[in-house]
Design an enzyme around this catalytic site. Structure first.
Site, short mmCIF file in Angstrom:
data_model
loop_
_atom_site.label_atom_id
_atom_site.label_comp_id
_atom_site.label_asym_id
_atom_site.label_seq_id
_atom_site.Cartn_x
_atom_site.Cartn_y
_atom_site.Cartn_z
CB CYS A 122 -1.11 -1.45 0.16
SG CYS A 122 -0.37 -0.51 1.53
CG HIS A 255 -0.98 0.87 -3.29
ND1 HIS A 255 -1.82 1.59 -2.47
CD2 HIS A 255 0.16 0.66 -2.56
CE1 HIS A 255 -1.23 1.81 -1.31
NE2 HIS A 255 -0.03 1.25 -1.35
CG ASN A 285 0.53 4.02 1.03
OD1 ASN A 285 -0.60 3.55 0.97
ND2 ASN A 285 1.62 3.27 1.01
#
Length: 328
Positions: A122, A255, A285
């Site tokens: 990520c 993020h 996500n």
């Protein structure tokens, strides 16, 4: 003359198939697993996500995002002289050929420029931007295509409601180009391999087969605690390196993993939530794609304007984290 790097184009791509929490709850109920829209939203802030259809690869999403970024930059594909693609879900097992090379072929870039993948989960997009910025400032490249792209739906265990409800697919891209005025003001990267087991895909390859689990594994509580701590620190590191204060940030683009982590970071930086770009509610996500997806959304709807200061920061498996402070 001092050379800087500047973002001159952004682009994104979401697969057409949108899956709401209610859709997912029905799918899981067929397997005897109970969840609900209220349960998912209260824990993550996620209401929907997008899934790629069978046969659609990471490179397919990446190419669409890249084309849009190149078009906004008013360049042609062959003007790109370096491709860096961040992904944890490459087109090919073993990671080669790299998905960046596949994207190069699909974009018909035939100028011989280097292309490579970056794996920091990520945090991958932040890592890739930092690498691109260094190449440009060193005078090695002028127009770098930086992409974050994922098909995380392929590595989700849909019998584990604690993880399968959180992730989605998508791609985001930027063109980072040499400039006479500052664009990327500071980058800071970190990792700590001792925390590698709290967010990982624990399987390994042996004799052409996967040994162990090929599904994503996450210790949610451990990730949450670590993420809130390191994101504040790395944000302040980037600000200090640029000689700036948090009050000078126009937009925070973290993020997009969990709304509570995002809000916690903004609070620690004493930033109002109105200065934070949020797409996690509709995208879920999307790992390395989440920051460039959110950036492109905010650029195209007019929130992020030329001359504004944007702080982008990510945290992911490895354990990795980093931040990029940029003037648009």
């Amino acid at each position: 003359m001092t050379v800087y790097s500047k973002i001159i184009g952004t682009g994104s791509c979401l697969p057409p198939r949108r899956v709401t929490n209610d859709d997912l709850a029905q799918q899981l109920a067929a397997k005897g697993i109970e969840t609900s829209d209220e349960w998912i939203v209260s824990r993550s802030g996620i209401s929907a996500r997008h899934y790629a259809d069978p046969g659609v690869q990471t490179s397919d999403l990446a190419v669409q995002a890249a084309r849009r970024a190149i078009e906004m930059a008013r360049l042609q594909p062959n003007d790109i002289d370096l491709i860096i693609l961040a992904t944890s879900t490459p087109d090919h097992y073993g990671g080669f050929p790299s998905t960046a090379c596949v994207v190069q072929r699909k974009l018909a870039i035939d100028n011989g420029c280097p292309a490579m993948d970056v794996q920091a989960v990520c945090s991958g997009f932040v890592y890739a931007v930092s690498v691109a910025d260094s190449f440009i400032k060193a005078g090695a490249h002028k127009n770098v295509l930086v992409i974050g792209a994922e098909v995380f739906s392929r590595i989700l265990n849909f019998e584990d409601r604690t993880t399968c409800v959180l992730f989605g697919d998508g791609a985001g891209a930027i063109v980072l180009s040499a400039a006479a005025e500052p664009g990327v003001l500071a980058t800071r990267l970190h990792s700590d391999g001792s925390h590698g087991d709290i967010l990982c895909v624990p399987g390994s390859f042996s004799n052409g087969a996967i040994e162990g689990s090929a599904f994503l594994h996450m210790d949610g509580q451990a990730v949450f605690k670590l993420a809130v701590s390191v994101l504040e620190k790395v944000a302040n590191e980037a600000l200090q390196a640029a000689g700036m204060k948090a009050s000078e940030i126009d937009w925070l683009i973290p993020h997009q993993a969990n709304i509570r982590i995002m809000q916690g970071t903004a609070k620690k930086l004493d930033l109002p939530l109105s200065k934070m770009v949020v797409t996690v509610d509709q995208h879920g996500n999307t790992s390395a794609a989440s920051i460039p997806l959110a950036l492109d959304a905010a650029v195209r709807d007019g929130r992020v304007k030329p001359g504004q200061n944007v702080l982008m920061e990510g945290v992911g498996g490895g354990f990795t984290w980093g931040a990029v402070l940029a003037r648009m």
